[in-house]
Design an enzyme around this catalytic site. Structure first.
Site, PDB file in Angstrom:
ATOM      1  N   ARG A 122       0.507  -0.685  -3.315  1.00  0.00           N
ATOM      2  CA  ARG A 122       0.440  -2.021  -2.704  1.00  0.00           C
ATOM      3  C   ARG A 122      -0.326  -2.020  -1.372  1.00  0.00           C
ATOM      4  O   ARG A 122       0.185  -1.532  -0.361  1.00  0.00           O
ATOM      5  CB  ARG A 122       1.867  -2.525  -2.508  1.00  0.00           C
ATOM      6  CG  ARG A 122       1.976  -4.030  -2.348  1.00  0.00           C
ATOM      7  CD  ARG A 122       3.454  -4.422  -2.361  1.00  0.00           C
ATOM      8  NE  ARG A 122       3.626  -5.860  -2.518  1.00  0.00           N
ATOM      9  CZ  ARG A 122       4.819  -6.433  -2.670  1.00  0.00           C
ATOM     10  NH1 ARG A 122       5.908  -5.708  -2.691  1.00  0.00           N
ATOM     11  NH2 ARG A 122       4.908  -7.733  -2.813  1.00  0.00           N
ATOM     12  N   PHE A 173       4.059  -1.267  -8.225  1.00  0.00           N
ATOM     13  CA  PHE A 173       3.610  -1.131  -6.826  1.00  0.00           C
ATOM     14  C   PHE A 173       2.358  -0.273  -6.698  1.00  0.00           C
ATOM     15  O   PHE A 173       2.081   0.248  -5.615  1.00  0.00           O
ATOM     16  CB  PHE A 173       4.742  -0.579  -5.939  1.00  0.00           C
ATOM     17  CG  PHE A 173       6.029  -1.342  -6.069  1.00  0.00           C
ATOM     18  CD1 PHE A 173       6.090  -2.676  -5.690  1.00  0.00           C
ATOM     19  CD2 PHE A 173       7.169  -0.752  -6.594  1.00  0.00           C
ATOM     20  CE1 PHE A 173       7.264  -3.407  -5.826  1.00  0.00           C
ATOM     21  CE2 PHE A 173       8.347  -1.473  -6.729  1.00  0.00           C
ATOM     22  CZ  PHE A 173       8.406  -2.803  -6.354  1.00  0.00           C
ATOM     23  N   GLU A 212      -0.207  -8.270  -2.609  1.00  0.00           N
ATOM     24  CA  GLU A 212      -0.296  -7.223  -1.605  1.00  0.00           C
ATOM     25  C   GLU A 212      -0.290  -7.697  -0.156  1.00  0.00           C
ATOM     26  O   GLU A 212       0.302  -7.026   0.700  1.00  0.00           O
ATOM     27  CB  GLU A 212      -1.573  -6.396  -1.850  1.00  0.00           C
ATOM     28  CG  GLU A 212      -1.508  -5.636  -3.151  1.00  0.00           C
ATOM     29  CD  GLU A 212      -2.833  -5.006  -3.510  1.00  0.00           C
ATOM     30  OE1 GLU A 212      -3.765  -5.750  -3.862  1.00  0.00           O
ATOM     31  OE2 GLU A 212      -2.935  -3.777  -3.414  1.00  0.00           O
ATOM     32  N   ARG A 220     -11.284   0.686   0.268  1.00  0.00           N
ATOM     33  CA  ARG A 220     -10.554  -0.471   0.784  1.00  0.00           C
ATOM     34  C   ARG A 220     -10.077  -0.238   2.219  1.00  0.00           C
ATOM     35  O   ARG A 220      -9.930  -1.197   2.991  1.00  0.00           O
ATOM     36  CB  ARG A 220      -9.393  -0.873  -0.144  1.00  0.00           C
ATOM     37  CG  ARG A 220      -8.902  -2.290   0.117  1.00  0.00           C
ATOM     38  CD  ARG A 220      -7.819  -2.721  -0.864  1.00  0.00           C
ATOM     39  NE  ARG A 220      -8.314  -3.362  -2.066  1.00  0.00           N
ATOM     40  CZ  ARG A 220      -8.675  -4.651  -2.168  1.00  0.00           C
ATOM     41  NH1 ARG A 220      -8.584  -5.451  -1.113  1.00  0.00           N
ATOM     42  NH2 ARG A 220      -9.093  -5.138  -3.310  1.00  0.00           N
ATOM     43  N   THR A 232     -12.360  -3.969  -5.633  1.00  0.00           N
ATOM     44  CA  THR A 232     -13.581  -3.654  -4.880  1.00  0.00           C
ATOM     45  C   THR A 232     -14.678  -3.168  -5.819  1.00  0.00           C
ATOM     46  O   THR A 232     -15.848  -3.279  -5.501  1.00  0.00           O
ATOM     47  CB  THR A 232     -13.305  -2.603  -3.799  1.00  0.00           C
ATOM     48  OG1 THR A 232     -12.753  -1.431  -4.415  1.00  0.00           O
ATOM     49  CG2 THR A 232     -12.309  -3.143  -2.783  1.00  0.00           C
ATOM     50  N   GLU A 235      -0.663   2.273 -11.813  1.00  0.00           N
ATOM     51  CA  GLU A 235      -2.030   1.808 -12.090  1.00  0.00           C
ATOM     52  C   GLU A 235      -2.782   2.916 -12.821  1.00  0.00           C
ATOM     53  O   GLU A 235      -3.505   2.664 -13.770  1.00  0.00           O
ATOM     54  CB  GLU A 235      -2.750   1.425 -10.795  1.00  0.00           C
ATOM     55  CG  GLU A 235      -4.167   0.916 -11.077  1.00  0.00           C
ATOM     56  CD  GLU A 235      -4.920   0.398  -9.866  1.00  0.00           C
ATOM     57  OE1 GLU A 235      -4.282  -0.028  -8.883  1.00  0.00           O
ATOM     58  OE2 GLU A 235      -6.164   0.413  -9.905  1.00  0.00           O
ATOM     59  N   PHE A 283      -3.361  -0.547  -1.094  1.00  0.00           N
ATOM     60  CA  PHE A 283      -4.466   0.256  -1.620  1.00  0.00           C
ATOM     61  C   PHE A 283      -5.408   0.734  -0.516  1.00  0.00           C
ATOM     62  O   PHE A 283      -6.600   0.537  -0.588  1.00  0.00           O
ATOM     63  CB  PHE A 283      -5.220  -0.611  -2.642  1.00  0.00           C
ATOM     64  CG  PHE A 283      -5.988   0.133  -3.703  1.00  0.00           C
ATOM     65  CD1 PHE A 283      -5.334   0.758  -4.762  1.00  0.00           C
ATOM     66  CD2 PHE A 283      -7.378   0.194  -3.677  1.00  0.00           C
ATOM     67  CE1 PHE A 283      -6.048   1.402  -5.767  1.00  0.00           C
ATOM     68  CE2 PHE A 283      -8.099   0.843  -4.666  1.00  0.00           C
ATOM     69  CZ  PHE A 283      -7.438   1.455  -5.713  1.00  0.00           C
ATOM     70  N   ALA A 317      -4.508  -5.014  -7.551  1.00  0.00           N
ATOM     71  CA  ALA A 317      -5.417  -5.659  -6.600  1.00  0.00           C
ATOM     72  C   ALA A 317      -5.035  -7.116  -6.302  1.00  0.00           C
ATOM     73  O   ALA A 317      -5.882  -7.884  -5.864  1.00  0.00           O
ATOM     74  CB  ALA A 317      -6.863  -5.561  -7.085  1.00  0.00           C
TER      75      ALA A 317
HETATM   76  N1  LUZ Z   1      -7.011  -1.101  -7.670  1.00  0.00           N
HETATM   77  C1  LUZ Z   1      -8.308  -0.895  -7.901  1.00  0.00           C
HETATM   78  C2  LUZ Z   1      -6.588  -1.818  -6.634  1.00  0.00           C
HETATM   79  O1  LUZ Z   1      -8.646  -0.200  -8.859  1.00  0.00           O
HETATM   80  N2  LUZ Z   1      -9.213  -1.465  -7.107  1.00  0.00           N
HETATM   81  C3  LUZ Z   1      -8.887  -2.204  -6.042  1.00  0.00           C
HETATM   82  O2  LUZ Z   1      -9.756  -2.701  -5.328  1.00  0.00           O
HETATM   83  C4  LUZ Z   1      -7.518  -2.387  -5.779  1.00  0.00           C
HETATM   84  N3  LUZ Z   1      -7.134  -3.080  -4.718  1.00  0.00           N
HETATM   85  C5  LUZ Z   1      -5.844  -3.229  -4.486  1.00  0.00           C
HETATM   86  C6  LUZ Z   1      -4.928  -2.645  -5.339  1.00  0.00           C
HETATM   87  N4  LUZ Z   1      -5.291  -1.962  -6.396  1.00  0.00           N
HETATM   88 MO1  MOS Z   2      -2.091  -1.978  -6.994  1.00  0.00          MO
HETATM   89  S1  MOS Z   2      -2.001  -0.897  -5.303  1.00  0.00           S
HETATM   90  O1  MOS Z   2      -2.579  -3.469  -6.809  1.00  0.00           O
HETATM   91  O2  MOS Z   2      -1.831  -1.210  -8.397  1.00  0.00           O
END
Ligand code: LUZ
Ligand code: MOS
Length: 771
Positions: free
Chosen positions: A336, A222, A705, A304, A433, A226, A338, A502
């Site tokens: 999720r 979620f 997302e 974002r 992005t 990341e 972001f 993302a």
């Molecule tokens: N993670 C990221 C993300 O590093 N860049 C993004 O634009 C993004 N968008 C949604 C979820 N995680």
């Molecule tokens: Mo995500 S918020 O797409 O790790």
């Protein structure tokens, strides 16, 4: 096609971090967290802990063999605290012991003296004191300063949304096993194997090629994994590197909740101006993001928020500014959506506020302002819009006017229960992005028995991406799915991957798989063409047979593969995909950052109990822009999960830190997430049939997302239900709308602020009636 993990999931055979058999001699780690949110370490006493049974070593920052730094975007996050501590839970020392419980027992015996410094938990306070993580960002379209003159209705307000605990079922963790010549094999519960590899290389001083991060699957991410899997992986790898022993750390739930960051809380101001026809002419918003103590992914999340600050609406004059504010909380991180959901909550609050001031339903303003193809977003990209299509289909299919009259008569005849409804359109941009992250690679091997191995950078975390990758390969080779195996994600097989994030993972990795398979198929066709004395264009592979000009031959897939091998033709391919068309200039804040947008509309209906303040989610009815779903079962699962997670964020999940920066909602007894009793009684999901081409894999639009943001509708449905009971309630825009807040609002009798004249209200009703 069913999710390929179903069988092992239900049999309990799927492998997660804690299912990996332990190597003999494995040590167990546990972090000693700062008990204080902000201060200077005066003295750290490890002596008692070091003498505890089973304790092998306690690492501090002085033991770090590389750079004591894990900050990805901004280098502001030490792996282990040096002199300053910035949040409660910040790791100061890492205990290694022969058993898990010994490590945790020793952690309790560490003492630290910290001279406390002032603690900031509020982003507006941080902003006032100049505590910013990065420069502010502003998105502009048109000119709001002159546009206000064209507006006949102007509303202002403030909107706050709270954080959210990721609550992946599998907590954070890692297992590092030393290999020869200082290499390390690392199992990590991460969405970003390369991010882990980089963080480990940096903090240990090893080269990336010595670090194999291997990920079979996660029990949920979620966004929480990341970036924030890096810490635990780097600690385990460092200890394994120093001690030459396998080291594992799998966090307990309460350690995880206390030490990791969450969705960013935001506090925001808005001003919205409408003309006589209820067109939104101007919108200004200022976002104060509560970043926590270090940057982590906050700068990207902030961006974002701006990209999605007008949601699904076309607004010709926009000025939106966002501040990333440093507070003394655990660094907040990807979750999720972001930052998108936080931006979308504010525009929906602004529209609700305008509607309340005008005495009309918000949906009148919403529908009047949905964007159309060709409309420009504030960041310069032109919409390819499905907004009206989704909205209109939802309205017709679910018989919105019948729902409304049923609710009106219910509310007219019930005193102690009231119903509320709200519509929630969504628009979410697909792509990282950060343009350079939009690339992926796949490695495909066809073995001589005709079986196929596929490796990508995608991480399976329950979202079904491996099933989708398998579908791509099966389709391109035209072979049975059973022939194909998705290999664990490994930084030795696939390098320099973007995290699975993302919503873009299936698109990016799927396109790479498609390219690799196509390349192999083309070589196989040349082999067949040689045998059958035709051109390669006359060959097709279908259902595991070779066809020449539509005629089936006696060569099946196995024969074809073996002939190619015999002719020394390569049966392997490594392909690279980079999303075309996208670009962004952050200095101008203009460009075309997204491959495409995903649209949808939800109708959310709730019933509140006006004695208790409790409520039921009656239904969420959605028309969703799938493009053409390549796996409707998996995509439906993503939408159901997203809706429930969004509802949880907006209605019941309440992250509470006290003024000293300590997490009070630190266990599942004090942090309430949706359960089987609180999910909507009905979730209806209808696909929008679209013909438009797009950059999604097989035109099956990203689904991870976007559906979370349908949950925002629940917040506004609850407000409307409260108004049905108490039409003059003053309800601040302050999510989540917990039962406590509902109860307070039901019996609030302070008059509404920002009241408007009856004349204005009457003219607006007239307009609405004509719409
Ligand atoms: N993670 C990221 C993300 O590093 N860049 C993004 O634009 C993004 N968008 C949604 C979820 N995680
Ligand atoms: Mo995500 S918020 O797409 O790790």
């Amino acid at each position: 096609m069913k999710n390929i993990d179903s069988r092992t999931h239900v049999r309990g055979e799927s492998i997660y971090l804690d299912d990996i058999p332990l190597v003999q001699g494995t040590l167990f780690g546990a972090a000693f967290p700062s008990p204080i949110a902000h201060g200077i370490i005066k003295r750290l006493d490890l002596s008692v802990a070091e003498a505890m049974p089973g304790v092998v070593k306690i690492l501090t920052y002085q033991d770090v063999t590389g750079e004591n730094q894990i900050g990805g975007i901004v280098p502001d996050e030490p792996l282990l605290a040096e002199h300053h501590v910035h949040y409660v839970g910040m790791p100061i020392a890492f205990v290694l012991a022969e058993a898990d419980d010994q490590a945790r027992a020793a952690v309790k015996k560490i003492t630290v003296d910290i001279d406390p410094l002032p603690v900031i938990t509020d982003p507006r306070e941080a902003h006032a004191k100049g505590e910013l993580i990065i420069r502010p960002r502003t998105h502009r379209l048109g000119d709001t300063s002159t546009a206000w003159a064209q507006c006949t209705h102007i509303s202002k307000g403030r909107a706050d949304s709270n954080g959210q605990e990721h609550l992946y079922i599998e907590t954070q963790g890692a297992y590092a096993i030393p290999q020869e010549n200082n290499a390390i094999k690392l199992y990590s519960s991460t969405q970003g194997p390369t991010a882990v590899q980089r963080a480990v290389a940096r903090s240990s001083g090893l080269a990336m090629h010595q670090i194999d991060v291997d990920v079979t699957r996660l029990g949920g991410g979620f966004g929480g994994k990341e970036d924030q899997a890096n810490m635990w992986a780097a600690l385990c790898a460092l200890a394994a590197h120093i001690l030459r022993k396998p080291v594992k750390y799998s966090l307990h739930r309460m350690e995880d909740m206390a030490m990791t960051g969450k969705r960013h809380p935001y506090s925001s101001d808005f001003k919205i101006g409408l003309d006589d026809e209820l067109r939104i002419i101007a919108y200004e918003a200022t976002f104060y993001q509560n970043a926590g103590a270090a940057a982590d992914l906050s700068p990207a999340v902030l961006e974002r928020t701006l990209f999605h600050c007008t949601n699904s609406y076309f607004i010709p004059n926009v000025t939106a500014t966002a501040y990333s504010c440093r507070t003394h909380l655990p660094p907040n991180t990807a979750f999720r959506g972001f930052g998108g959901p936080q931006g979308m909550f504010v525009i929906e609050a602004a529209i609700a506020k305008a509607a309340e001031n005008l005495g009309i339903d918000a949906s009148v303003i919403q529908s009047r302002n949905l964007n159309k193809t060709g409309d420009e977003f504030a960041y310069g990209q032109k919409a390819v819009s499905e907004a009206h299509a989704c909205w209109n289909k939802a309205q017709e299919l679910y018989e919105l006017s019948a729902i409304r009259s049923r609710i009106d008569s219910f509310n007219a005849t019930n005193v102690l229960y009231k119903k509320g409804i709200a519509l929630m359109p969504i628009c979410f941009g697909i792509s990282f992005t950060n343009t350079r992250m939009n690339q992926a690679r796949a490695l495909v091997h066809v073995y001589t028995d005709g079986s196929v191995g596929v490796s990508t950078g995608a991480v399976e975390m329950g979202q079904g991406v491996n099933t989708k990758m398998l579908q791509v390969a099966a389709h391109e080779f035209s072979v049975r799915p059973e022939r194909i195996k998705l290999q664990a994600t490994s930084t030795y097989r696939i390098a320099n991957t973007s995290p699975s994030a993302a919503s873009a993972t299936a698109d990016l990795n799927g396109k790479a798989v498609q390219m690799a398979c196509t390349e192999i198929v083309n070589r196989l066709k040349v082999v067949a063409a040689g045998e059958f004395q035709v051109s390669a264009e006359e060959i097709i592979l279908k259902d595991e047979w070779v066809y020449v000009n539509g005629e089936r031959t006696d060569w099946d897939w196995n024969r074809l593969v073996m002939e190619a091998f015999t002719k020394r033709v390569s049966l392997s391919e490594h392909a690279h995909y980079a999303t075309p068309e996208i670009h962004y200039d952050a200095s101008r804040e203009k460009g075309h950052p997204f491959a495409y947008h995903v649209y949808g509309t939800a109708i959310v209906e709730v019933t509140i109990d006006c004695l208790r303040g409790t409520y039921d989610m009656e239904s969420v009815k959605v028309v969703h822009d799938f493009g053409v779903s390549m796996n409707p079962l998996i995509d439906r699962g993503q939408i159901e999960g997203g809706i429930v997670q969004g509802l949880g964020w907006m209605t019941m999940e309440e992250v509470v830190y006290d003024k000293a920066g300590r997490l009070r909602s630190n266990a599942l007894s004090t942090y309430k997430v949706p359960d089987i009793y609180s999910v909507p009684k009905e979730i209806a999901i209808e696909p929008l049939k679209t013909e438009q081409d797009n950059l999604a894999i097989f035109r099956s639009k990203a689904v991870g997302e976007p559906p979370l943001m349908y949950g925002i509708g629940a917040y506004f449905a609850l407000r409307n239900a409260i108004y049905a009971f108490n039409s003059t309630a003053a309800i601040p825009f302050d999510a989540p709308m917990t039962p406590e807040k509902v109860l307070l609002a039901l019996y609030d009798n302070s008059a509404k602020e920002d009241s408007v004249t009856n004349e204005q209200t009457e003219s607006a009703k007239h307009l609405a009636a004509n719409s």
